[in-house]
Scaffold this motif. Structure first.
Motif, short mmCIF file in Angstrom:
data_model
loop_
_atom_site.label_atom_id
_atom_site.label_comp_id
_atom_site.label_asym_id
_atom_site.label_seq_id
_atom_site.Cartn_x
_atom_site.Cartn_y
_atom_site.Cartn_z
N SER A 51 0.84 -1.20 0.00
CA SER A 51 0.00 0.00 0.00
C SER A 51 0.88 1.25 0.00
O SER A 51 2.01 1.24 0.48
CB SER A 51 -0.94 0.01 1.20
OG SER A 51 -0.22 -0.07 2.39
N ALA A 52 0.31 2.31 -0.55
CA ALA A 52 1.01 3.59 -0.61
C ALA A 52 1.21 4.13 0.81
O ALA A 52 0.36 3.96 1.67
CB ALA A 52 0.21 4.59 -1.43
N VAL A 53 2.35 4.76 1.04
CA VAL A 53 2.62 5.39 2.33
C VAL A 53 1.65 6.56 2.53
O VAL A 53 1.06 6.70 3.59
CB VAL A 53 4.09 5.86 2.42
CG1 VAL A 53 4.33 6.69 3.66
CG2 VAL A 53 5.03 4.66 2.38
N ASP A 54 1.49 7.39 1.50
CA ASP A 54 0.57 8.54 1.55
C ASP A 54 -0.03 8.72 0.17
O ASP A 54 0.56 9.37 -0.70
CB ASP A 54 1.32 9.79 1.99
CG ASP A 54 0.42 11.01 2.14
OD1 ASP A 54 -0.78 10.93 1.81
OD2 ASP A 54 0.94 12.06 2.58
N LYS A 55 -1.22 8.14 -0.05
CA LYS A 55 -1.88 8.18 -1.36
C LYS A 55 -2.11 9.59 -1.88
O LYS A 55 -2.05 9.83 -3.08
CB LYS A 55 -3.25 7.51 -1.27
CG LYS A 55 -3.26 6.09 -1.61
CD LYS A 55 -4.70 5.62 -1.68
CE LYS A 55 -4.79 4.25 -1.09
NZ LYS A 55 -6.11 3.69 -1.16
#
Length: 107
Positions: free
Chosen positions: A32-36
């Motif tokens: 998953s993205a750290v900060d989308k």
């Protein structure tokens, strides 16, 4: 009834025959993205049940990171901050879970 069968098939996930094994083990992984909101390029991969095989878990994490970058950026180039090639002594396993962090490289 037919709709229910279709719904179960869509949500059911992979069968045991379709699972990819690493060092003879199937691992639950998630990327998953750290900060989308900022960028999808920076991501983490978590690998569960690492105690079954550290080598297998590392390769499962590499695979999941590669999939993530291909799905989001169309290539498999990753710069790992902590990843599958990190010295095993430097990896932190917490509650049987290993976490990698990387950045997808743009083509």
């Amino acid at each position: 009834m037919l709709c229910l069968v279709g719904l179960l098939a869509a949500c059911g996930g992979q069968s045991k025959e379709d699972q990819i094994l690493f060092d003879g083990q199937a691992f639950r992984t998630k990327a998953s993205a750290v900060d989308k909101r900022r960028t999808r390029a920076e991501f983490t991969v978590t690998i569960d049940d690492v105690t079954r095989s550290l080598d297998g878990a590392r390769e499962a994490g590499r695979y999941q990171g590669t999939r993530y970058c291909i799905e989001n950026y169309g290539n498999s180039d990753i710069k790992w901050a902590v990843g599958p090639d990190t010295d095993p002594a430097q990896l932190r396993v917490v509650d049987g879970r290993l976490t990698f962090q990387g950045t997808c490289q743009r083509p």
